[in-house]
Design a protein around this motif. Structure first.
Motif, short mmCIF file in Angstrom:
data_model
loop_
_atom_site.label_atom_id
_atom_site.label_comp_id
_atom_site.label_asym_id
_atom_site.label_seq_id
_atom_site.Cartn_x
_atom_site.Cartn_y
_atom_site.Cartn_z
N UNK A 6 41.04 17.70 -12.79
CA UNK A 6 42.41 17.16 -12.38
C UNK A 6 43.47 17.73 -13.41
N UNK A 7 45.01 17.62 -13.40
CA UNK A 7 45.87 18.24 -14.32
C UNK A 7 45.85 17.84 -15.66
N UNK A 8 44.85 16.60 -16.03
CA UNK A 8 44.67 16.22 -17.33
C UNK A 8 43.49 16.73 -17.79
N UNK A 9 42.64 17.59 -17.20
CA UNK A 9 41.65 17.96 -17.71
C UNK A 9 40.46 17.01 -17.48
N UNK A 10 40.52 16.05 -16.81
CA UNK A 10 39.58 15.02 -16.49
C UNK A 10 38.77 15.24 -15.27
N UNK A 11 37.65 14.99 -15.43
CA UNK A 11 36.84 15.30 -14.02
C UNK A 11 37.05 14.21 -13.05
N UNK A 12 37.21 14.55 -11.74
CA UNK A 12 37.36 13.69 -10.74
C UNK A 12 36.14 14.10 -9.60
N UNK A 13 35.56 13.29 -9.44
CA UNK A 13 34.68 13.06 -8.39
C UNK A 13 34.91 12.51 -6.98
N UNK A 14 34.59 13.08 -6.10
CA UNK A 14 34.36 12.68 -4.59
C UNK A 14 32.95 12.11 -4.10
N UNK A 15 32.58 10.93 -4.10
CA UNK A 15 31.19 10.61 -3.74
C UNK A 15 31.00 9.85 -2.32
N UNK A 16 30.18 10.18 -1.54
CA UNK A 16 29.91 9.49 -0.32
C UNK A 16 29.87 8.12 -0.43
N UNK A 17 30.61 7.13 0.32
CA UNK A 17 30.69 5.85 0.22
C UNK A 17 30.08 4.98 1.49
N UNK A 18 30.41 5.51 2.60
CA UNK A 18 29.83 5.10 3.82
C UNK A 18 30.31 5.89 5.06
N UNK A 19 29.68 5.66 6.18
CA UNK A 19 29.67 6.17 7.41
C UNK A 19 30.23 4.93 8.38
N UNK A 20 31.49 5.27 9.17
CA UNK A 20 31.72 4.24 9.84
C UNK A 20 31.08 4.32 11.31
N UNK A 21 31.47 3.40 12.23
CA UNK A 21 30.71 3.32 13.53
C UNK A 21 31.20 4.44 14.12
N UNK A 22 30.20 5.17 14.96
CA UNK A 22 30.80 6.40 15.56
C UNK A 22 31.06 5.92 17.01
N UNK A 23 32.22 6.45 17.74
CA UNK A 23 32.46 6.35 19.03
C UNK A 23 32.57 7.59 19.87
N UNK A 24 31.81 7.36 21.00
CA UNK A 24 31.91 8.54 22.13
C UNK A 24 33.27 8.94 22.60
N UNK A 25 33.46 10.23 22.55
CA UNK A 25 34.60 10.51 23.16
C UNK A 25 34.55 10.90 24.74
N UNK A 26 35.33 10.29 25.32
CA UNK A 26 35.20 10.51 26.85
C UNK A 26 36.05 11.55 27.48
N UNK A 27 35.75 12.30 28.49
CA UNK A 27 36.52 13.33 28.86
C UNK A 27 36.45 14.81 28.26
N UNK A 28 37.27 15.58 28.41
CA UNK A 28 37.26 17.19 27.90
C UNK A 28 37.80 16.91 26.58
N UNK A 29 37.09 17.81 25.65
CA UNK A 29 37.94 18.11 24.27
C UNK A 29 38.71 19.51 24.39
N UNK A 30 40.05 19.09 24.27
CA UNK A 30 41.16 20.17 24.55
C UNK A 30 42.44 20.00 23.60
N UNK A 31 43.18 20.98 23.79
CA UNK A 31 44.44 20.58 22.99
C UNK A 31 45.23 19.24 23.47
#
Length: 102
Positions: free
Chosen positions: A55-80
């Motif tokens: 980061x801007x203070x020269x300190x290491x920042x780590x982003x690590x996996x926490x969890x996966x939420x429940x998936x939900x099915x998308x209905x209909x067409x994927x479009x704009x």
């Protein structure tokens, strides 16, 4: 047959923000045969999203996996304009740097 799922992926930041743990919630679209398959693909993607930087203070920042939420099915067409995720927030949240309409 594969369908689209919206799957929340949560990454935890190693640095506290205002004394609190910061979590990145990212909703990802995943094409899968089942919700179990979507979860498995989301876990593989989450591993690729983990990263570290100084980061801007020269300190290491780590982003690590926490969890996966429940998936939900998308209905209909994927479009704009298709809605993937929606939630109610307080107006004060917008004043904290969220994108405002211009």
């Amino acid at each position: 047959l594969t369908v689209w799922y919206a799957v929340p992926i949560y990454l935890r930041c190693s640095e506290l923000v205002d004394g609190k743990v910061l979590i990145d919630e990212s909703i990802r679209l995943i094409k899968a045969k089942s919700d179990n398959d979507a979860t498995k693909k989301a876990k593989a993607l989450a591993a690729k999203l983990e990263h570290k930087y100084l980061n801007e203070f020269k300190k290491e920042v780590a982003w690590s996996f926490c969890e996966i939420g429940e998936p939900w099915e998308l209905l209909g067409d994927i479009k704009d304009g298709v809605e993937v995720y929606s939630r109610f927030i307080k107006e004060s949240t917008l004043a904290k740097g969220k994108t405002k309409k211009t």
